[in-house]
Design a protein around this motif. Structure first.
Motif, PDB file in Angstrom:
ATOM      1  N   TYR A   6       0.871  -1.170   0.000  1.00 24.12           N
ATOM      2  CA  TYR A   6       0.000   0.000   0.000  1.00 24.12           C
ATOM      3  C   TYR A   6       0.908   1.221   0.000  1.00 24.12           C
ATOM      4  O   TYR A   6       1.780   1.351   0.854  1.00 24.12           O
ATOM      5  CB  TYR A   6      -0.907  -0.013   1.231  1.00 24.12           C
ATOM      6  CG  TYR A   6      -1.733  -1.273   1.292  1.00 24.12           C
ATOM      7  CD1 TYR A   6      -3.031  -1.301   0.815  1.00 24.12           C
ATOM      8  CD2 TYR A   6      -1.190  -2.458   1.813  1.00 24.12           C
ATOM      9  CE1 TYR A   6      -3.780  -2.471   0.853  1.00 24.12           C
ATOM     10  CE2 TYR A   6      -1.932  -3.627   1.846  1.00 24.12           C
ATOM     11  CZ  TYR A   6      -3.222  -3.631   1.367  1.00 24.12           C
ATOM     12  OH  TYR A   6      -3.955  -4.785   1.391  1.00 24.12           O
ATOM     13  N   ARG A   7       0.694   2.117  -0.949  1.00 23.20           N
ATOM     14  CA  ARG A   7       1.572   3.271  -1.096  1.00 23.20           C
ATOM     15  C   ARG A   7       0.772   4.560  -0.946  1.00 23.20           C
ATOM     16  O   ARG A   7      -0.284   4.725  -1.557  1.00 23.20           O
ATOM     17  CB  ARG A   7       2.232   3.230  -2.464  1.00 23.20           C
ATOM     18  CG  ARG A   7       3.207   4.336  -2.678  1.00 23.20           C
ATOM     19  CD  ARG A   7       3.878   4.194  -4.012  1.00 23.20           C
ATOM     20  NE  ARG A   7       4.855   5.263  -4.144  1.00 23.20           N
ATOM     21  CZ  ARG A   7       5.778   5.297  -5.055  1.00 23.20           C
ATOM     22  NH1 ARG A   7       5.864   4.334  -5.946  1.00 23.20           N
ATOM     23  NH2 ARG A   7       6.617   6.293  -5.117  1.00 23.20           N
ATOM     24  N   VAL A   8       1.320   5.450  -0.124  1.00 28.46           N
ATOM     25  CA  VAL A   8       0.757   6.784   0.049  1.00 28.46           C
ATOM     26  C   VAL A   8       1.932   7.748  -0.103  1.00 28.46           C
ATOM     27  O   VAL A   8       2.829   7.767   0.743  1.00 28.46           O
ATOM     28  CB  VAL A   8       0.086   6.950   1.430  1.00 28.46           C
ATOM     29  CG1 VAL A   8      -0.417   8.376   1.604  1.00 28.46           C
ATOM     30  CG2 VAL A   8      -1.054   5.950   1.604  1.00 28.46           C
ATOM     31  N   GLY A   9       1.944   8.491  -1.194  1.00 28.92           N
ATOM     32  CA  GLY A   9       3.097   9.341  -1.485  1.00 28.92           C
ATOM     33  C   GLY A   9       4.338   8.470  -1.637  1.00 28.92           C
ATOM     34  O   GLY A   9       4.335   7.500  -2.379  1.00 28.92           O
ATOM     35  N   GLU A  10       5.365   8.802  -0.901  1.00 35.66           N
ATOM     36  CA  GLU A  10       6.614   8.033  -0.949  1.00 35.66           C
ATOM     37  C   GLU A  10       6.645   6.895   0.073  1.00 35.66           C
ATOM     38  O   GLU A  10       7.568   6.096   0.084  1.00 35.66           O
ATOM     39  CB  GLU A  10       7.815   8.960  -0.709  1.00 35.66           C
ATOM     40  CG  GLU A  10       8.002   9.991  -1.812  1.00 35.66           C
ATOM     41  CD  GLU A  10       8.273   9.362  -3.160  1.00 35.66           C
ATOM     42  OE1 GLU A  10       9.099   8.424  -3.247  1.00 35.66           O
ATOM     43  OE2 GLU A  10       7.639   9.799  -4.144  1.00 35.66           O
ATOM     44  N   ARG A  11       5.654   6.833   0.927  1.00 39.20           N
ATOM     45  CA  ARG A  11       5.639   5.808   1.981  1.00 39.20           C
ATOM     46  C   ARG A  11       4.942   4.550   1.493  1.00 39.20           C
ATOM     47  O   ARG A  11       3.986   4.602   0.723  1.00 39.20           O
ATOM     48  CB  ARG A  11       4.958   6.350   3.225  1.00 39.20           C
ATOM     49  CG  ARG A  11       5.705   7.571   3.756  1.00 39.20           C
ATOM     50  CD  ARG A  11       5.717   7.591   5.209  1.00 39.20           C
ATOM     51  NE  ARG A  11       6.593   8.649   5.686  1.00 39.20           N
ATOM     52  CZ  ARG A  11       6.494   9.154   6.870  1.00 39.20           C
ATOM     53  NH1 ARG A  11       5.571   8.730   7.705  1.00 39.20           N
ATOM     54  NH2 ARG A  11       7.333  10.080   7.260  1.00 39.20           N
TER      55      ARG A  11
END
Length: 112
Positions: free
Chosen positions: A44-49
């Protein structure tokens, strides 16, 4: 069929509810994300995280959180930490962990 769905469908039936619980909490907190396969597991990706959630023989593992980005989860549950950056959850362990605690971990790991 989508590669993520193939992975999820292959999770052992006794661990699928736990995977679905964690995945659901991630998608609830970050509805704009959708899992992709990375390192062979749903990510699961949110922005660079990124937060990886993978099935293993005894439950699920969560990877990608940082010591400073776990919302205090590993301090409260040090017995669940396995190696650097890995939380291993067995269904019996997860039974004693609230959704709010897991949400805190997810938010801390993925918020910018």
């Amino acid at each position: 069929m989508d590669a993520v769905q193939e992975y999820v469908d292959a999770i052992a039936p006794e661990h699928r509810p736990l995977f679905d619980r964690v995945s659901g909490l991630i998608l609830e907190a970050f509805p704009e994300t959708s899992p992709t396969l990375s390192y062979g597991m749903p990510t699961y990706r949110v922005g660079e995280r990124r937060l990886h959630v993978g099935a293993w023989q005894h439950g699920i593992s969560i990877y990608g959180w940082g010591k400073d980005r776990d919302g205090g989860f590993t301090t409260r549950h040090p017995e669940l930490v396995s190696g650097r950056g890995t939380i291993r959850l067995r269904p019996k362990d997860a039974a004693g962990i609230t959704d709010d605690e897991l949400r805190g971990l997810v938010r801390a790991a993925l918020e910018a």
